[in-house]
Design a protein around this motif. Structure first.
Motif, PDB file in Angstrom:
ATOM      1  N   ALA A 183       0.827  -1.207   0.000  1.00 50.46           N
ATOM      2  CA  ALA A 183       0.000   0.000   0.000  1.00 50.46           C
ATOM      3  C   ALA A 183       0.864   1.260   0.000  1.00 50.46           C
ATOM      4  O   ALA A 183       1.983   1.274   0.524  1.00 50.46           O
ATOM      5  CB  ALA A 183      -0.917   0.004   1.221  1.00 50.46           C
ATOM      6  N   ASN A 184       0.341   2.325  -0.587  1.00 51.50           N
ATOM      7  CA  ASN A 184       1.028   3.610  -0.612  1.00 51.50           C
ATOM      8  C   ASN A 184       1.180   4.146   0.805  1.00 51.50           C
ATOM      9  O   ASN A 184       0.261   4.065   1.624  1.00 51.50           O
ATOM     10  CB  ASN A 184       0.233   4.612  -1.459  1.00 51.50           C
ATOM     11  N   GLY A 185       2.353   4.675   1.120  1.00 50.15           N
ATOM     12  CA  GLY A 185       2.592   5.215   2.450  1.00 50.15           C
ATOM     13  C   GLY A 185       3.995   5.757   2.572  1.00 50.15           C
ATOM     14  O   GLY A 185       4.730   5.885   1.592  1.00 50.15           O
ATOM     15  N   ASN A 186       4.370   6.071   3.790  1.00 48.20           N
ATOM     16  CA  ASN A 186       5.685   6.625   4.093  1.00 48.20           C
ATOM     17  C   ASN A 186       6.453   5.566   4.868  1.00 48.20           C
ATOM     18  O   ASN A 186       6.272   5.422   6.073  1.00 48.20           O
ATOM     19  CB  ASN A 186       5.516   7.913   4.904  1.00 48.20           C
ATOM     20  N   GLN A 187       7.283   4.786   4.157  1.00 45.57           N
ATOM     21  CA  GLN A 187       7.944   3.635   4.767  1.00 45.57           C
ATOM     22  C   GLN A 187       9.458   3.783   4.785  1.00 45.57           C
ATOM     23  O   GLN A 187      10.034   4.523   3.991  1.00 45.57           O
ATOM     24  CB  GLN A 187       7.579   2.342   4.018  1.00 45.57           C
ATOM     25  N   SER A 188      10.073   3.024   5.678  1.00 50.73           N
ATOM     26  CA  SER A 188      11.525   3.013   5.793  1.00 50.73           C
ATOM     27  C   SER A 188      11.938   1.680   6.418  1.00 50.73           C
ATOM     28  O   SER A 188      11.116   0.948   6.967  1.00 50.73           O
ATOM     29  CB  SER A 188      12.004   4.178   6.664  1.00 50.73           C
ATOM     30  N   ALA A 189      13.240   1.392   6.344  1.00 55.45           N
ATOM     31  CA  ALA A 189      13.844   0.240   7.029  1.00 55.45           C
ATOM     32  C   ALA A 189      13.182  -1.078   6.670  1.00 55.45           C
ATOM     33  O   ALA A 189      13.048  -1.959   7.513  1.00 55.45           O
ATOM     34  CB  ALA A 189      13.828   0.451   8.550  1.00 55.45           C
ATOM     35  N   LEU A 190      12.765  -1.234   5.397  1.00 54.00           N
ATOM     36  CA  LEU A 190      12.166  -2.499   4.969  1.00 54.00           C
ATOM     37  C   LEU A 190      13.221  -3.588   4.960  1.00 54.00           C
ATOM     38  O   LEU A 190      14.296  -3.426   4.376  1.00 54.00           O
ATOM     39  CB  LEU A 190      11.543  -2.331   3.584  1.00 54.00           C
ATOM     40  N   GLN A 191      12.906  -4.728   5.629  1.00 53.94           N
ATOM     41  CA  GLN A 191      13.818  -5.863   5.645  1.00 53.94           C
ATOM     42  C   GLN A 191      13.045  -7.174   5.581  1.00 53.94           C
ATOM     43  O   GLN A 191      12.143  -7.383   6.380  1.00 53.94           O
ATOM     44  CB  GLN A 191      14.660  -5.872   6.928  1.00 53.94           C
ATOM     45  N   PRO A 192      13.386  -8.069   4.643  1.00 55.73           N
ATOM     46  CA  PRO A 192      12.879  -9.434   4.705  1.00 55.73           C
ATOM     47  C   PRO A 192      13.681 -10.208   5.747  1.00 55.73           C
ATOM     48  O   PRO A 192      14.917 -10.137   5.769  1.00 55.73           O
ATOM     49  CB  PRO A 192      13.137  -9.962   3.287  1.00 55.73           C
ATOM     50  N   GLN A 193      12.993 -10.933   6.622  1.00 52.70           N
ATOM     51  CA  GLN A 193      13.667 -11.601   7.727  1.00 52.70           C
ATOM     52  C   GLN A 193      12.934 -12.890   8.081  1.00 52.70           C
ATOM     53  O   GLN A 193      11.984 -13.279   7.398  1.00 52.70           O
ATOM     54  CB  GLN A 193      13.724 -10.666   8.943  1.00 52.70           C
ATOM     55  N   MET A 194      13.359 -13.539   9.169  1.00 48.91           N
ATOM     56  CA  MET A 194      12.711 -14.747   9.661  1.00 48.91           C
ATOM     57  C   MET A 194      12.127 -14.470  11.040  1.00 48.91           C
ATOM     58  O   MET A 194      12.744 -13.819  11.875  1.00 48.91           O
ATOM     59  CB  MET A 194      13.710 -15.894   9.747  1.00 48.91           C
ATOM     60  N   LEU A 195      10.918 -14.988  11.261  1.00 53.18           N
ATOM     61  CA  LEU A 195      10.270 -14.905  12.563  1.00 53.18           C
ATOM     62  C   LEU A 195       9.570 -16.231  12.825  1.00 53.18           C
ATOM     63  O   LEU A 195       8.743 -16.663  12.018  1.00 53.18           O
ATOM     64  CB  LEU A 195       9.263 -13.750  12.589  1.00 53.18           C
ATOM     65  N   ASP A 196       9.917 -16.865  13.931  1.00 49.11           N
ATOM     66  CA  ASP A 196       9.351 -18.179  14.288  1.00 49.11           C
ATOM     67  C   ASP A 196       9.517 -19.186  13.158  1.00 49.11           C
ATOM     68  O   ASP A 196       8.632 -20.000  12.868  1.00 49.11           O
ATOM     69  CB  ASP A 196       7.866 -18.049  14.647  1.00 49.11           C
ATOM     70  N   GLY A 197      10.659 -19.125  12.480  1.00 58.13           N
ATOM     71  CA  GLY A 197      10.964 -20.071  11.425  1.00 58.13           C
ATOM     72  C   GLY A 197      10.286 -19.802  10.094  1.00 58.13           C
ATOM     73  O   GLY A 197      10.414 -20.604   9.163  1.00 58.13           O
ATOM     74  N   GLU A 198       9.582 -18.672   9.978  1.00 58.77           N
ATOM     75  CA  GLU A 198       8.874 -18.332   8.754  1.00 58.77           C
ATOM     76  C   GLU A 198       9.382 -17.003   8.196  1.00 58.77           C
ATOM     77  O   GLU A 198       9.676 -16.082   8.963  1.00 58.77           O
ATOM     78  CB  GLU A 198       7.365 -18.221   9.010  1.00 58.77           C
ATOM     79  N   PRO A 199       9.467 -16.883   6.863  1.00 53.68           N
ATOM     80  CA  PRO A 199       9.902 -15.604   6.283  1.00 53.68           C
ATOM     81  C   PRO A 199       8.829 -14.532   6.445  1.00 53.68           C
ATOM     82  O   PRO A 199       7.636 -14.794   6.275  1.00 53.68           O
ATOM     83  CB  PRO A 199      10.124 -15.947   4.809  1.00 53.68           C
ATOM     84  N   VAL A 200       9.267 -13.322   6.773  1.00 53.05           N
ATOM     85  CA  VAL A 200       8.369 -12.183   6.948  1.00 53.05           C
ATOM     86  C   VAL A 200       9.022 -10.947   6.342  1.00 53.05           C
ATOM     87  O   VAL A 200      10.207 -10.937   6.020  1.00 53.05           O
ATOM     88  CB  VAL A 200       8.047 -11.912   8.442  1.00 53.05           C
TER      89      VAL A 200
END
Length: 510
Positions: free
Chosen positions: A89-106
């Motif tokens: 969605a359109n917005g004002n974003q920063s610090a986007l990172q793909p990572q792992m949480l509880d063994g799942e990609p987020v």
């Protein structure tokens, strides 16, 4: 962060949009970086001009381009051929990172309201279906925050700079609290104001604060004299009042390694190794060395995204994005990726292990940026204020350069990462069917899907044609369809195998 990018972004949005419209009306479209548009979707996204000179590592490119002239911004995923994979969605974003949480990609990213180089917002965490599964907040009132926009209030006071998830299900974030301070030791007012930099470790599921550290509360160990930003410089503030606080210390990255926190300060040109009790075990200053001795070519400044590459009892190896330029220093030094080794004992020597830059297309980035170590000793680097992403091989050779804006434009992104990803959108594919001569052109896209192999076009229960997927939007020429006839499209292959679109009527929405 660059004030040109972030300064009062939401309040300027309408003005910027109107200026963009005015420029377009005046025939100056050439000032705007071109956008990809689609028949089946209303999505508009910057073209990626990708040049490959060698083999890149696998994975998609994750970043959040901010188009300041048009007043738009989106968390996005692209493939190496420049094709869009997903746009949020359109917005004002920063610090986007793909990572792992509880063994799942987020995917984790900051979203909120910006001030002069810092902001007040929350961290959104999305699953592989692009649904927000957690929202991390920091209560401004509970933490006694003062902002430059007082008496305006915010529900969450997390800063724009960090969204690092730990293996323990916590997240590291920064925050900025406008604080009164005596600045006479650095030539400022005795009754001055600073942007106190604070780091937090927060439990993602409960929002419980597990660790907090303030630079100003440790001013004896982190003296203001480390800070290089001059009073009144662009983005640094005058320190004379709470609406223009001085930029001490401008923290811009945090990473946790066991019980220690690796923290980068942009305006101090410093990296700190902070223990769980808040004490500083060591300090590396990019100009003076701090606790270490700099050697040839190991000087750095205004750095971003500092991470540990290797660690032992005797040494630590750091990777970082070395801007070495700011709004107030101008563009005088190549922006490079650096890998340096610090001897923790004995001589405390700092040694340069690698330096990476695109010699055929060098960059002078004044703010933002990221450094990511990949497999096979490859490195991905984003240049923040300069809309360019690069990948280097084990020998430091540039194997990919990707532009998503003009070098002097206002298209920017704070960070970029390469990461493997399987998108499982909970939506349906989007379809438009338009007459095209004697045929019908069926346009189909599925925002966020990554593993569709091909598409089947149906009229009723009859398969009219099967075609290989091609990029974000596939165009399928189908014969034997009449205007007004309903068609559907079905995904073939991958996690979404068998998912059908809603019906589309030929000739409608063309």
């Amino acid at each position: 962060m660059a004030p040109s990018m972030w300064s009062n972004f939401p309040r300027a949005l309408a003005l910027v949009a109107s200026l963009a419209c005015f420029n377009t009306a005046q025939g100056s479209d050439e000032a705007l970086w071109p956008l990809q548009t689609y028949k089946s979707s209303s999505i508009k996204t910057p073209y990626m001009n990708v040049t490959k000179m060698g083999q890149t590592e696998p994975g998609y490119l994750f970043f959040a381009p901010q188009d300041i002239l048009r007043g738009t911004g989106h968390p996005s995923i692209y493939s190496d051929d420049g094709q869009l994979v997903w746009q949020g969605a359109n917005g004002n974003q920063s610090a986007l990172q793909p990572q792992m949480l509880d063994g799942e990609p987020v995917i984790a990213y900051w979203e909120g309201y910006n001030g002069e180089g810092f902001g007040f917002g929350h961290i959104s965490i999305l699953n592989s279906s692009y649904d927000e599964i957690h929202r991390v907040t920091l209560d401004c009132k509970e933490q006694s925050f003062v902002t430059i926009f007082d008496p305006m209030t915010f529900s969450s006071c997390i800063d724009i700079h960090e969204s690092q998830i730990t293996e323990n299900g916590t997240i590291l974030v920064t925050a900025v609290n406008v604080t009164q301070a005596d600045l006479s030791s650095v030539g400022g007012p005795k009754h001055g104001w600073i942007q106190d930099g604070i780091i937090y470790e927060i439990d993602i599921k409960t929002n419980e604060i597990l660790f907090r550290w303030s630079a100003y509360e440790h001013v004896d160990e982190v003296p203001m004299t480390y800070d290089i930003a001059p009073f009144g410089a662009s983005g640094a503030g005058t320190g004379t009042n709470k609406t223009d606080p001085w930029g001490y210390p401008h923290l811009n990255s945090i990473a946790k390694y066991e019980e220690h926190y690796l923290v980068s300060s942009r305006y101090m040109c410093s990296i700190f190794w902070i223990a769980s009790d808040g004490s500083i075990d060591w300090h590396l200053h990019g100009r003076t060395g701090g606790d270490f001795n700099l050697t040839l070519d190991t000087s750095f400044c205004y750095q971003h995204d500092v991470r540990i590459e290797a660690q032992s009892a005797d040494s630590v190896t750091l990777g970082l994005h070395n801007n070495d330029n700011t709004e107030f220093t101008g563009s005088s030094s190549f922006t490079t990726g650096m890998v340096i080794e610090l001897e923790l004992q004995g001589s405390k020597k700092v040694t340069l292990k690698r330096r990476m830059w695109d010699a055929g297309d060098p960059v002078f980035a004044q703010s933002q940026g990221s450094y990511q170590g990949l497999g096979n000793d490859h490195v991905l680097q984003d240049h923040g204020a300069v809309p360019k992403i690069e990948e280097y091989d084990e020998n430091g050779a540039t194997v990919m350069r990707a532009w998503f804006g003009y070098s002097d434009s206002m298209m920017q992104t704070y960070r970029a990462y390469r990461y493997p990803w399987t998108g499982r959108p909970s939506t349906k594919p989007d379809v438009v069917a338009c007459p095209s001569g004697e045929n019908t052109a069926v346009y189909v896209s599925w925002n966020g899907a990554t593993d569709v192999d091909s598409w089947k076009v149906y009229s009723g229960s009859q398969v009219k044609k099967t075609a290989q997927r091609s990029g974000f939007e596939t165009t399928i020429l189908v014969s034997g369809l009449s205007k007004g006839e309903d068609v559907t499209v079905e995904a073939v292959g991958g996690d979404g195998d068998g998912t059908r679109s809603a019906s589309a009527r030929v000739g409608v929405n063309c």
